[in-house]
Design an enzyme around this catalytic site. Structure first.
Site, short mmCIF file in Angstrom:
data_model
loop_
_atom_site.label_atom_id
_atom_site.label_comp_id
_atom_site.label_asym_id
_atom_site.label_seq_id
_atom_site.Cartn_x
_atom_site.Cartn_y
_atom_site.Cartn_z
N HIS A 75 0.81 -1.22 0.00
CA HIS A 75 0.00 0.00 0.00
C HIS A 75 0.85 1.28 0.00
O HIS A 75 0.29 2.37 0.10
CB HIS A 75 -0.92 0.01 1.23
CG HIS A 75 -2.03 -1.00 1.15
ND1 HIS A 75 -1.86 -2.30 1.58
CD2 HIS A 75 -3.30 -0.91 0.69
CE1 HIS A 75 -2.98 -2.97 1.39
NE2 HIS A 75 -3.87 -2.15 0.84
N ARG A 105 -15.17 -4.13 2.11
CA ARG A 105 -14.93 -2.71 1.84
C ARG A 105 -15.01 -2.48 0.34
O ARG A 105 -15.03 -3.43 -0.44
CB ARG A 105 -13.56 -2.26 2.38
CG ARG A 105 -12.40 -2.85 1.60
CD ARG A 105 -11.06 -2.41 2.18
NE ARG A 105 -10.84 -0.99 2.02
CZ ARG A 105 -10.23 -0.43 0.97
NH1 ARG A 105 -9.82 -1.19 -0.04
NH2 ARG A 105 -10.04 0.86 0.92
N ASN A 107 -13.45 0.06 -2.99
CA ASN A 107 -12.41 0.96 -3.45
C ASN A 107 -12.81 1.45 -4.84
O ASN A 107 -13.51 0.74 -5.57
CB ASN A 107 -11.06 0.24 -3.51
CG ASN A 107 -9.92 1.18 -3.81
OD1 ASN A 107 -9.94 2.35 -3.42
ND2 ASN A 107 -8.92 0.69 -4.52
N GLU A 148 -14.23 -1.56 -6.93
CA GLU A 148 -13.84 -2.89 -6.47
C GLU A 148 -14.59 -3.21 -5.18
O GLU A 148 -14.47 -2.47 -4.19
CB GLU A 148 -12.33 -2.94 -6.20
CG GLU A 148 -11.47 -2.73 -7.43
CD GLU A 148 -9.99 -2.74 -7.12
OE1 GLU A 148 -9.20 -2.73 -8.08
OE2 GLU A 148 -9.64 -2.74 -5.93
N TYR A 199 -3.77 10.01 -7.80
CA TYR A 199 -3.73 8.57 -7.54
C TYR A 199 -4.97 7.88 -8.10
O TYR A 199 -4.89 6.76 -8.63
CB TYR A 199 -3.62 8.34 -6.03
CG TYR A 199 -3.65 6.87 -5.64
CD1 TYR A 199 -2.57 6.04 -5.90
CD2 TYR A 199 -4.77 6.33 -5.01
CE1 TYR A 199 -2.59 4.71 -5.55
CE2 TYR A 199 -4.80 5.00 -4.66
CZ TYR A 199 -3.71 4.19 -4.93
OH TYR A 199 -3.75 2.86 -4.58
N LYS A 200 -6.11 8.54 -8.03
CA LYS A 200 -7.36 7.97 -8.56
C LYS A 200 -7.46 8.07 -10.08
O LYS A 200 -8.32 7.44 -10.68
CB LYS A 200 -8.57 8.67 -7.92
CG LYS A 200 -8.70 8.47 -6.41
CD LYS A 200 -9.09 7.05 -6.05
CE LYS A 200 -9.37 6.93 -4.56
NZ LYS A 200 -9.74 5.53 -4.17
#
Length: 215
Positions: A75, A105, A107, A148, A199-200
């Site tokens: 990470h 979770r 993402n 995700e 980053y996205k």
């Protein structure tokens, strides 16, 4: 272990330690029965490590390069995460799960392609100019929101964690047909800090993208 998949008409059984299941490595055999990509995280000295991977639809990283990495190193590209202590807290939480516990979770990121396989291994098959054209020609509707859905399951026999990722893509042109979705997505895209936006995957064309939402 007994496996039954009525959708595929598959039935097989295996014992602990069997090198092959249905003619394949056990993890590969299981990966062929489910939609998710599979990652096996093994615990050693109060840390988690990527011990095995069976994946076809990873994001813009390399699953083969990640083999053997620690949870923290895996990470490390995420902005701000190491200094915040979030990696250590998350790892301690996962190691505290009891056998059979399931944690879920989500993402998300933004991609300029409809390909599910966005891995570095598949980068040679992608058109390097597509992202630039998407931005300059204002083809923002063709961008994809990549989501995700992730599940982590603590396995009873070894204490390892099975990490499952189911990936889905939605074109922005479809998302904006639902005003509530469009409004929420635009708000998130506008508020995200610049390093996280990079980053996205959308920092370089964020102003034009926000204007497109307002049309």
């Amino acid at each position: 272990m007994r496996w039954r998949n009525d959708l595929l008409g598959t039935r097989w059984s295996a014992r602990t330690g069997d090198p092959l299941v249905d003619g394949a490595h056990p993890l590969a055999a299981l990966a062929g029965q489910v939609q998710e990509d599979l990652f096996l995280l093994g615990p050693r000295e109060d840390r988690l490590y990527v011990d095995a991977v069976a994946a076809t639809f990873t994001g813009s990283w390399s699953s083969s390069f990640s083999l053997g990495m620690s949870f923290a190193d895996l990470h490390s590209p995420v902005p701000r995460i190491r200094d915040s202590g979030m990696v250590d807290r998350t790892e301690r939480f996962l190691l505290s799960l009891d056998p059979g516990d399931v944690y879920r979770r989500t993402n998300w990121s933004i991609y300029d392609s409809g390909r599910l396989d966005a891995s570095l291994e598949a980068s040679h098959r992608r058109d390097p100019g597509h992202a630039v054209r998407s931005a300059t020609e204002h083809r923002y509707g063709s961008l994809r929101l990549r989501v995700e859905l992730q599940h982590l399951v603590r396995l009873p026999a070894t204490g390892a964690l099975l990490f499952l990722i189911k990936t889905q893509l939605a074109a922005f042109a479809d998302i904006v047909t639902v005003p509530q979705w469009a409004g929420q997505l635009r708000s998130v895209l506008a508020e995200l800090p610049e390093d996280m936006a990079a980053y996205k995957g959308f920092a370089r064309y964020r102003p034009g993208l926000l204007d497109w939402f307002d049309l």
